[in-house]
Write a protein that holds these residues in place. Sequence first.
Motif, PDB file in Angstrom:
ATOM      1  N   LEU A  27       0.817  -1.213   0.000  1.00 56.79           N
ATOM      2  CA  LEU A  27       0.000   0.000   0.000  1.00 56.79           C
ATOM      3  C   LEU A  27       0.851   1.264   0.000  1.00 56.79           C
ATOM      4  O   LEU A  27       0.455   2.284  -0.560  1.00 56.79           O
ATOM      5  N   GLU A  28       2.013   1.191   0.617  1.00 58.19           N
ATOM      6  CA  GLU A  28       2.920   2.341   0.607  1.00 58.19           C
ATOM      7  C   GLU A  28       3.548   2.538  -0.763  1.00 58.19           C
ATOM      8  O   GLU A  28       3.852   3.659  -1.168  1.00 58.19           O
ATOM      9  N   GLY A  29       3.763   1.453  -1.506  1.00 59.28           N
ATOM     10  CA  GLY A  29       4.391   1.524  -2.815  1.00 59.28           C
ATOM     11  C   GLY A  29       5.892   1.313  -2.744  1.00 59.28           C
ATOM     12  O   GLY A  29       6.505   1.416  -1.675  1.00 59.28           O
ATOM     13  N   PHE A  30       6.480   1.012  -3.885  1.00 53.08           N
ATOM     14  CA  PHE A  30       7.899   0.674  -3.965  1.00 53.08           C
ATOM     15  C   PHE A  30       8.649   1.755  -4.741  1.00 53.08           C
ATOM     16  O   PHE A  30       8.085   2.448  -5.584  1.00 53.08           O
ATOM     17  N   ASP A  31       9.933   1.865  -4.453  1.00 58.46           N
ATOM     18  CA  ASP A  31      10.754   2.883  -5.110  1.00 58.46           C
ATOM     19  C   ASP A  31      11.190   2.452  -6.498  1.00 58.46           C
ATOM     20  O   ASP A  31      11.368   3.293  -7.389  1.00 58.46           O
ATOM     21  N   GLU A  32      11.371   1.172  -6.690  1.00 53.67           N
ATOM     22  CA  GLU A  32      11.852   0.694  -7.981  1.00 53.67           C
ATOM     23  C   GLU A  32      11.420  -0.752  -8.205  1.00 53.67           C
ATOM     24  O   GLU A  32      11.018  -1.451  -7.267  1.00 53.67           O
ATOM     25  N   ARG A  33      11.501  -1.196  -9.447  1.00 55.06           N
ATOM     26  CA  ARG A  33      11.048  -2.536  -9.829  1.00 55.06           C
ATOM     27  C   ARG A  33      11.739  -3.623  -9.013  1.00 55.06           C
ATOM     28  O   ARG A  33      11.099  -4.598  -8.602  1.00 55.06           O
ATOM     29  N   GLY A  34      13.035  -3.488  -8.767  1.00 52.75           N
ATOM     30  CA  GLY A  34      13.779  -4.530  -8.070  1.00 52.75           C
ATOM     31  C   GLY A  34      13.252  -4.825  -6.676  1.00 52.75           C
ATOM     32  O   GLY A  34      13.418  -5.949  -6.172  1.00 52.75           O
ATOM     33  N   GLU A  35      12.626  -3.838  -6.034  1.00 51.74           N
ATOM     34  CA  GLU A  35      12.101  -4.062  -4.687  1.00 51.74           C
ATOM     35  C   GLU A  35      10.969  -5.086  -4.683  1.00 51.74           C
ATOM     36  O   GLU A  35      10.686  -5.701  -3.641  1.00 51.74           O
ATOM     37  N   LEU A  36      10.326  -5.279  -5.815  1.00 54.02           N
ATOM     38  CA  LEU A  36       9.250  -6.262  -5.888  1.00 54.02           C
ATOM     39  C   LEU A  36       9.762  -7.676  -5.628  1.00 54.02           C
ATOM     40  O   LEU A  36       9.036  -8.519  -5.110  1.00 54.02           O
ATOM     41  N   LEU A  37      11.003  -7.928  -6.001  1.00 61.56           N
ATOM     42  CA  LEU A  37      11.567  -9.260  -5.792  1.00 61.56           C
ATOM     43  C   LEU A  37      11.756  -9.542  -4.299  1.00 61.56           C
ATOM     44  O   LEU A  37      11.463 -10.640  -3.825  1.00 61.56           O
ATOM     45  N   ASP A  38      12.224  -8.548  -3.563  1.00 60.36           N
ATOM     46  CA  ASP A  38      12.369  -8.727  -2.122  1.00 60.36           C
ATOM     47  C   ASP A  38      11.001  -8.825  -1.455  1.00 60.36           C
ATOM     48  O   ASP A  38      10.796  -9.632  -0.541  1.00 60.36           O
ATOM     49  N   TRP A  39      10.037  -8.014  -1.923  1.00 54.56           N
ATOM     50  CA  TRP A  39       8.677  -8.089  -1.413  1.00 54.56           C
ATOM     51  C   TRP A  39       8.093  -9.483  -1.639  1.00 54.56           C
ATOM     52  O   TRP A  39       7.318  -9.984  -0.815  1.00 54.56           O
ATOM     53  N   GLY A  40       8.490 -10.094  -2.728  1.00 55.03           N
ATOM     54  CA  GLY A  40       7.991 -11.438  -3.023  1.00 55.03           C
ATOM     55  C   GLY A  40       8.338 -12.443  -1.939  1.00 55.03           C
ATOM     56  O   GLY A  40       7.546 -13.360  -1.654  1.00 55.03           O
ATOM     57  N   HIS A  41       9.504 -12.295  -1.310  1.00 55.62           N
ATOM     58  CA  HIS A  41       9.865 -13.197  -0.206  1.00 55.62           C
ATOM     59  C   HIS A  41       8.888 -13.018   0.957  1.00 55.62           C
ATOM     60  O   HIS A  41       8.429 -13.995   1.559  1.00 55.62           O
ATOM     61  N   ASP A  42       8.582 -11.761   1.290  1.00 58.29           N
ATOM     62  CA  ASP A  42       7.631 -11.495   2.370  1.00 58.29           C
ATOM     63  C   ASP A  42       6.254 -12.039   2.018  1.00 58.29           C
ATOM     64  O   ASP A  42       5.558 -12.600   2.877  1.00 58.29           O
ATOM     65  N   LEU A  43       5.839 -11.851   0.770  1.00 57.24           N
ATOM     66  CA  LEU A  43       4.509 -12.291   0.366  1.00 57.24           C
ATOM     67  C   LEU A  43       4.400 -13.812   0.397  1.00 57.24           C
ATOM     68  O   LEU A  43       3.336 -14.360   0.730  1.00 57.24           O
ATOM     69  N   LEU A  44       5.463 -14.506   0.057  1.00 59.47           N
ATOM     70  CA  LEU A  44       5.451 -15.963   0.141  1.00 59.47           C
ATOM     71  C   LEU A  44       5.190 -16.410   1.574  1.00 59.47           C
ATOM     72  O   LEU A  44       4.399 -17.331   1.827  1.00 59.47           O
ATOM     73  N   LEU A  45       5.839 -15.743   2.526  1.00 59.46           N
ATOM     74  CA  LEU A  45       5.611 -16.051   3.938  1.00 59.46           C
ATOM     75  C   LEU A  45       4.205 -15.626   4.361  1.00 59.46           C
ATOM     76  O   LEU A  45       3.536 -16.333   5.125  1.00 59.46           O
ATOM     77  N   ALA A  46       3.736 -14.488   3.874  1.00 62.84           N
ATOM     78  CA  ALA A  46       2.438 -13.957   4.275  1.00 62.84           C
ATOM     79  C   ALA A  46       1.277 -14.803   3.765  1.00 62.84           C
ATOM     80  O   ALA A  46       0.199 -14.812   4.367  1.00 62.84           O
ATOM     81  N   THR A  47       1.480 -15.501   2.644  1.00 60.70           N
ATOM     82  CA  THR A  47       0.436 -16.351   2.073  1.00 60.70           C
ATOM     83  C   THR A  47       0.647 -17.820   2.428  1.00 60.70           C
ATOM     84  O   THR A  47      -0.102 -18.677   1.964  1.00 60.70           O
ATOM     85  N   HIS A  48       1.646 -18.087   3.241  1.00 59.60           N
ATOM     86  CA  HIS A  48       1.999 -19.469   3.613  1.00 59.60           C
ATOM     87  C   HIS A  48       2.234 -20.322   2.362  1.00 59.60           C
ATOM     88  O   HIS A  48       1.856 -21.483   2.281  1.00 59.60           O
ATOM     89  N   GLY A  49       2.843 -19.690   1.351  1.00 59.88           N
ATOM     90  CA  GLY A  49       3.194 -20.400   0.132  1.00 59.88           C
ATOM     91  C   GLY A  49       2.076 -20.529  -0.884  1.00 59.88           C
ATOM     92  O   GLY A  49       2.260 -21.184  -1.919  1.00 59.88           O
ATOM     93  N   GLU A  50       0.925 -19.884  -0.634  1.00 67.15           N
ATOM     94  CA  GLU A  50      -0.209 -20.017  -1.553  1.00 67.15           C
ATOM     95  C   GLU A  50      -0.110 -19.016  -2.698  1.00 67.15           C
ATOM     96  O   GLU A  50      -1.002 -18.190  -2.923  1.00 67.15           O
ATOM     97  N   LEU A  51       0.993 -19.087  -3.430  1.00 66.37           N
ATOM     98  CA  LEU A  51       1.219 -18.284  -4.633  1.00 66.37           C
ATOM     99  C   LEU A  51       1.554 -19.222  -5.786  1.00 66.37           C
ATOM    100  O   LEU A  51       2.240 -20.231  -5.587  1.00 66.37           O
ATOM    101  N   ASP A  52       1.075 -18.885  -6.974  1.00 67.10           N
ATOM    102  CA  ASP A  52       1.492 -19.653  -8.148  1.00 67.10           C
ATOM    103  C   ASP A  52       2.997 -19.503  -8.335  1.00 67.10           C
ATOM    104  O   ASP A  52       3.598 -18.498  -7.936  1.00 67.10           O
ATOM    105  N   GLN A  53       3.601 -20.473  -8.971  1.00 65.73           N
ATOM    106  CA  GLN A  53       5.055 -20.493  -9.116  1.00 65.73           C
ATOM    107  C   GLN A  53       5.591 -19.245  -9.798  1.00 65.73           C
ATOM    108  O   GLN A  53       6.645 -18.723  -9.433  1.00 65.73           O
TER     109      GLN A  53
END
Length: 259
Positions: free
Chosen positions: A166-192
């Motif tokens: 919701l705050e937003g990211f500074d650059e595209r590369g930050e999405l990759l690090d966010w992806g690690h958090d999201l994997l934990l936040a969804t307990h792995g319920e993300l498509d590959q």
Amino acid sequence: MTTTNQVDEPDPYRPALVTLTEGVRERVDELRTGLDSERRALEWLQEITIRTLGRLDLRVYEDMSRQYRGHQGVLLASLLRSGARRGEMARLDDTVAERVREHFVANYVVPAHRDAFRRLRSDATEYADDADDGDSHDPKRQRFIAMRPALNELEEWQERALDALLEGFDERGELLDWGHDLLLATHGELDQEWITRVYREDSAVAVLTGDSVADQRARRLFAAYHVLPRYRAGVRVLSGRAKETPGTGQGDDTEPPDW
């Protein structure tokens, strides 16, 4: 808003059930007085999702997603206090909004709470001694959702990932690090390829890294449509395996999930 029942509460011998119920009751009380922002509505939905063990009907997430498309929807406006409504919804009658909130609780939150309670009841540890103010299984002292630390850990990841989005990211590369958090936040319920697709999509990246009011609203839509349903899925998986503890690791939650 608090309960009008002034009768003393029974001693909590199965405090996980009391803790689960009180967590839902607190969110219902907040909702019935009206939420203070569109962002808070998403945060509230995340909180009630985990406190009903992922049992909210999927239609809630589908309906909420539509509320963030373009003009503010009537359901979303009804969940909010009058000062948080915008556009045509600023004229929504408070009495109508209160009725919509009550119907929402009655039709969606109450059934979800019931289902969560039934899922938890066979696994809730019974303590032979009643709790007192210094007891770790006193529901009033219990900081874990349904006395399950794993649910609290999951919620912390969910809050972290949702806040970053919701705050937003500074650059595209930050999405990759966010992806690690999201994997934990969804307990792995993300498509590959889920994070990879978001990273590659220029229009998605523009919204996720933008700083305009339109970008902020688009991120709220992104959260409602793409993220919160996956939070629900992750909670449903985890809640079938999370063990109860009063702070010392005691628990007997060994049954597989029933979905």
